[in-house]
Design a protein around this motif. Structure first.
Motif, short mmCIF file in Angstrom:
data_model
loop_
_atom_site.label_atom_id
_atom_site.label_comp_id
_atom_site.label_asym_id
_atom_site.label_seq_id
_atom_site.Cartn_x
_atom_site.Cartn_y
_atom_site.Cartn_z
N GLU A 182 0.83 -1.20 0.00
CA GLU A 182 0.00 0.00 0.00
C GLU A 182 0.87 1.25 0.00
O GLU A 182 0.66 2.19 -0.78
CB GLU A 182 -0.90 -0.02 1.23
N ALA A 183 1.86 1.29 0.91
CA ALA A 183 2.72 2.45 1.02
C ALA A 183 3.53 2.69 -0.24
O ALA A 183 3.67 3.83 -0.71
CB ALA A 183 3.66 2.28 2.22
N ILE A 184 4.06 1.63 -0.81
CA ILE A 184 4.92 1.75 -1.98
C ILE A 184 4.12 2.16 -3.21
O ILE A 184 4.52 3.06 -3.95
CB ILE A 184 5.65 0.41 -2.23
N THR A 185 2.99 1.51 -3.44
CA THR A 185 2.25 1.75 -4.68
C THR A 185 1.36 2.99 -4.63
O THR A 185 1.26 3.73 -5.60
CB THR A 185 1.39 0.54 -5.05
N LEU A 186 0.71 3.22 -3.48
CA LEU A 186 -0.15 4.39 -3.35
C LEU A 186 0.58 5.60 -2.79
O LEU A 186 0.06 6.72 -2.85
CB LEU A 186 -1.34 4.07 -2.44
N PHE A 188 -5.06 5.73 -8.22
CA PHE A 188 -3.85 6.37 -8.73
C PHE A 188 -2.66 5.79 -7.97
O PHE A 188 -2.42 6.13 -6.82
CB PHE A 188 -3.91 7.88 -8.56
N THR A 189 -1.92 4.91 -8.60
CA THR A 189 -0.74 4.30 -8.00
C THR A 189 0.50 4.73 -8.75
O THR A 189 0.43 5.42 -9.78
CB THR A 189 -0.83 2.76 -8.05
N ILE A 190 1.66 4.33 -8.27
CA ILE A 190 2.90 4.60 -9.00
C ILE A 190 2.84 3.95 -10.37
O ILE A 190 3.50 4.40 -11.32
CB ILE A 190 4.14 4.12 -8.23
N GLY A 191 2.03 2.88 -10.50
CA GLY A 191 1.86 2.24 -11.80
C GLY A 191 1.31 3.20 -12.83
O GLY A 191 1.65 3.12 -14.02
N GLU A 192 0.45 4.13 -12.41
CA GLU A 192 -0.10 5.11 -13.34
C GLU A 192 0.98 6.07 -13.81
O GLU A 192 0.98 6.50 -14.97
CB GLU A 192 -1.25 5.87 -12.68
N VAL A 193 1.92 6.42 -12.94
CA VAL A 193 3.02 7.30 -13.36
C VAL A 193 3.86 6.59 -14.41
O VAL A 193 4.25 7.19 -15.43
CB VAL A 193 3.88 7.70 -12.14
N PHE A 194 4.13 5.30 -14.19
CA PHE A 194 4.84 4.54 -15.21
C PHE A 194 4.02 4.45 -16.48
O PHE A 194 4.56 4.52 -17.60
CB PHE A 194 5.16 3.13 -14.69
N ASN A 195 2.72 4.31 -16.35
CA ASN A 195 1.84 4.25 -17.52
C ASN A 195 1.91 5.55 -18.32
O ASN A 195 1.92 5.54 -19.56
CB ASN A 195 0.40 3.97 -17.08
N GLN A 196 1.94 6.68 -17.62
CA GLN A 196 2.05 7.98 -18.29
C GLN A 196 3.33 8.07 -19.12
O GLN A 196 3.38 8.78 -20.13
CB GLN A 196 2.05 9.11 -17.26
N MET A 224 10.06 6.57 -1.78
CA MET A 224 11.04 5.95 -2.65
C MET A 224 10.79 6.23 -4.13
O MET A 224 11.69 6.65 -4.86
CB MET A 224 11.08 4.44 -2.39
N PHE A 225 9.56 6.01 -4.57
CA PHE A 225 9.32 6.18 -6.01
C PHE A 225 9.19 7.64 -6.44
O PHE A 225 9.66 7.98 -7.54
CB PHE A 225 8.13 5.33 -6.46
N PRO A 226 8.63 8.54 -5.65
CA PRO A 226 8.75 9.95 -6.01
C PRO A 226 10.21 10.40 -6.16
O PRO A 226 10.52 11.24 -7.01
CB PRO A 226 8.06 10.67 -4.85
N THR A 227 11.09 9.81 -5.36
CA THR A 227 12.52 10.11 -5.49
C THR A 227 13.07 9.59 -6.81
O THR A 227 13.81 10.29 -7.51
CB THR A 227 13.30 9.50 -4.31
N LEU A 228 12.69 8.36 -7.16
CA LEU A 228 13.14 7.80 -8.44
C LEU A 228 12.62 8.63 -9.61
O LEU A 228 13.37 8.92 -10.56
CB LEU A 228 12.65 6.36 -8.58
N PHE A 229 11.36 9.04 -9.55
CA PHE A 229 10.80 9.83 -10.65
C PHE A 229 11.56 11.15 -10.81
O PHE A 229 11.74 11.64 -11.93
CB PHE A 229 9.31 10.12 -10.39
N GLY A 230 12.01 11.72 -9.70
CA GLY A 230 12.81 12.94 -9.78
C GLY A 230 14.16 12.67 -10.42
O GLY A 230 14.64 13.47 -11.23
#
Length: 660
Positions: A336-340, A360-368, A557-563
């Motif tokens: 939950e924490a990682i994906t949402l 809206f999960t991190i999967g949607e960011v990858f989808n974008q 973690m993933f907002p950091t990766l996206f940056g």
């Protein structure tokens, strides 16, 4: 006096009650002795612990005694000792004693794993009988234990009969008037506990172990069954909603972000990174979510166990986050924490709740960004609702299914890990090497399509019964968690060694992080050091290795990766870019199903149900929490985050469609 309360007709019921209370006392005494160094062992506290425990034992057994008490009350005297009466009595007594014996055995195994009485985890496990029964069978000598339980049951039946208890129950002249007192007493006690006593009423101590010892396992189980989800607004401190959203938005505001609908109770915003000097990168991303890996097991965090050579080596070649904390104590809470990228909400994880699809999960960011999204799990993803959650949020499923299909409205595909791809398997799924081989196979196929992929890989080997293929490491399979961790580390090393031979390796980033720690148990409701987990980003082009000491959360973690990838994207995530955090932004969310904490500047604010607030200073040298007067500013910040997270879930604010 005793005979007036329990006349001869109630002799067996009296013995039944005494058996339960005796077993409960023995179990409480054994657990106290077992965990004596951790409990508050002052004489008055121990006495109070056992007195409260006795009261809950009486309340618990009253529920079991109630049906037979009513039966004894209404059955006429002429049927005493009849075949009907004997059959009902023998069957009820045997089943009742068997339930007690089995529950006490189960409590010992549950306590060994979680160091607490039954809770919502035990309730959840009832749903997934295949995995749980197989795990128990692989972890304990089940035939011996069940045989022992049956032998004890036979001894109890024989002793009861030898003591003429059955004879007294069947051969007596007890009249209806005499039966009213015991029946009314049992009904009254059951009613009091049903309507006025809560499981939390046993928690009268500062020490968590004493609180757990004061409870009764069966009562705790049914209390958890009734309250698997908790209403935040009903049980926790709140503030005015607009104020809560304003506080959260202020914390999420950054120079490169803009709220899409700033006047609404939403946190959707656009985030920009890319420019002519820093174009977006789109490497493949493989995320390894390691089961139950506490930071304390790594030499990189001061351990001397030498069981994680691969991860320790990677920590010097990666962006290594040394002060990062999991949000919860279970895999689904980590997911939950990682994906949402959301703080934990009270009760069960969103992964297991209703309204958990189309989010809206991190999967949607990858989808974008044009990525294919895959979820890998070595067991059957039906467990803990993982397939429904990931499949319902755009991920393809690769798991070891046993025939359960995805919901018909889930449009993603499901791929099975076939028998010929399995070299070792236990209750929780295939060994880590097998799941990594499947990841390699799918990555090879994806590389041919030239479509970037995001693979979420959930490992299973570091889980009781701690079994894995023999001969891989120098610790025999099934002997200890340390062995499972060493095998987990070994499998990661093998995976990366093979991945380096692949044409897609140089264009692939590896993110490694645990889902939660090996144990969360301790003296406090939230033990901070039991939430610290390893996390690293490896093989990212033009990013030098670095140890990041900023206090941060699993959700970051993933907002950091996206940056780091310089992505422009729409976000509904609570997480922050750790690398861009200012000192005042550093914080970590930690919680369990009842307690919600915000850690900041060595201060911990904890919100608990029944509108209880506790504020502590964390002494890191001895991992102790010192009570302090509540800081109003930090309290408001803590309430704001948890209230907004709960509001968004219950008001469809996490839904993907609301961002479009």
């Amino acid at each position: 006096m005793w005979n007036k309360i329990f006349p001869k007709r109630f002799e067996l019921l009296k013995v039944y009650i005494l058996i339960f209370i005796s077993l409960a006392f023995i179990l409480r005494f054994c657990l106290t002795f077992w965990y004596f160094p951790q409990i508050d062992a002052s004489v008055l506290v121990l006495i109070k612990t056992f007195i409260i425990g006795f009261c809950f034992d009486v309340g618990t057994v009253s529920f079991f005694a109630l049906p037979y008490a009513i039966y004894l009350l209404i059955i006429p005297k002429k049927l005493y000792g009849s075949i009907f009466d004997r059959v009902i009595t023998y069957i009820a007594y045997s089943i009742g004693v068997l339930i007690f014996l089995f529950s006490f055995f189960a409590e010992i195994t549950f306590w060994e794993e979680f160091e607490r009485r039954f809770n919502f985890v035990a309730v959840d496990y009832l749903i997934y009988t295949y995995e749980v029964v197989k795990n128990i069978n692989e972890s304990y000598p089940i035939p011996l234990l069940l045989g022992s339980i049956l032998i004890v049951l036979l001894i109890v039946l024989f002793t009861t009969k030898k003591a003429s208890v059955f004879k007294k129950t069947f051969n007596n002249d007890t009249v209806f008037k005499e039966k009213i007192i015991p029946s009314s007493l049992i009904i009254a006690i059951a009613a009091i506990f049903a309507f006025f006593i809560k499981n939390e009423d046993a928690e009268q101590f500062k020490n968590r172990y004493n609180n757990e010892l004061a409870k009764t396992g069966i009562y705790s189980f049914f209390a958890a069954f009734r309250s698997n989800e908790l209403s935040y607004t009903e049980f926790y401190n709140t503030i005015e909603e607009d104020k809560a959203f304003a506080n959260v938005k202020q914390k999420l505001t950054a120079s490169n972000s803009q709220f899409l609908q700033p006047t609404k109770k939403q946190i959707y915003r656009s985030i920009t990174h890319a420019d002519s000097l820093n174009p977006a990168k789109r490497p493949n991303v493989i995320f390894i979510c390691i089961e139950s890996l506490s930071a304390s097991y790594l030499n990189s965090f001061g351990s001397d166990l030498n069981i994680t050579p691969t991860l320790d080596s990677l920590s010097n070649k990666s962006l290594f986050f040394t002060n990062l904390y999991a949000t919860g104590t279970r895999t689904v809470r980590g997911m939950e924490a990682i994906t949402l990228s959301i703080p934990p909400t009270p009760g069960r994880s969103i992964v297991k709740r209703d309204k958990n699809q189309g989010l809206f999960t991190i999967g949607e960011v990858f989808n974008q960004q044009g990525y294919e999204r895959n979820f890998f799990y070595g067991g059957d993803g039906y467990f803990d609702n993982m397939n429904t959650y990931f499949g319902g949020n755009g991920f393809n499923i690769i798991d070891r299914g046993r025939g359960f299909l995805l919901d018909s409205d889930i449009k993603t595909k499901r791929t099975n890990i076939d028998d010929d791809e399995v070299t070792f398997e236990n209750a929780w799924g295939v060994c880590d090497e097998d799941i990594y081989n499947k990841v390699l196979k799918e990555a090879d196929a994806a590389h041919l399509t030239e479509t970037p992929f995001f693979n979420f890989v959930m490992t299973t080997s570091n889980h009781r019964p701690f079994t894995y293929p023999e001969g891989k490491i120098d610790i025999p399979s099934g002997t200890s968690r340390e062995g499972a961790i060493k095998y987990t580390d070994y499998a990661i090393g093998n995976f990366l060694k093979t991945a380096k031979t692949k044409p897609w390796y140089n264009n692939t980033v590896f993110v490694i992080m645990a889902d939660h720690c090996a144990s969360s148990a301790g003296r406090w409701n939230l033990n901070i050091d039991k939430y610290r987990i390893p996390a690293m980003i490896f093989n990212l082009e033009n990013v030098a290795p670095q140890k990041i000491q900023k206090l941060s959360s699993q959700i970051d973690m993933f907002p950091t990766l996206f940056g780091l990838l310089n992505w422009d994207y729409t976000s509904n995530l609570f997480g922050l870019d750790i690398l861009k955090m200012k000192k005042e932004d550093e914080r970590a969310f930690i919680g369990n199903y009842r307690n919600l904490g915000l850690l900041k500047d060595q201060q911990l604010m904890v919100l608990s149900d029944q509108h209880i607030v506790n504020y502590y200073e964390w002494e890191t040298d001895n991992d102790d929490l010192i009570h302090k007067d509540v800081d109003p500013k930090l309290l408001e910040e803590t309430i704001s985050f948890y209230q907004v997270a709960d509001y968004l879930y219950h008001n469809n604010g996490l839904k993907l469609k609301n961002s479009q």
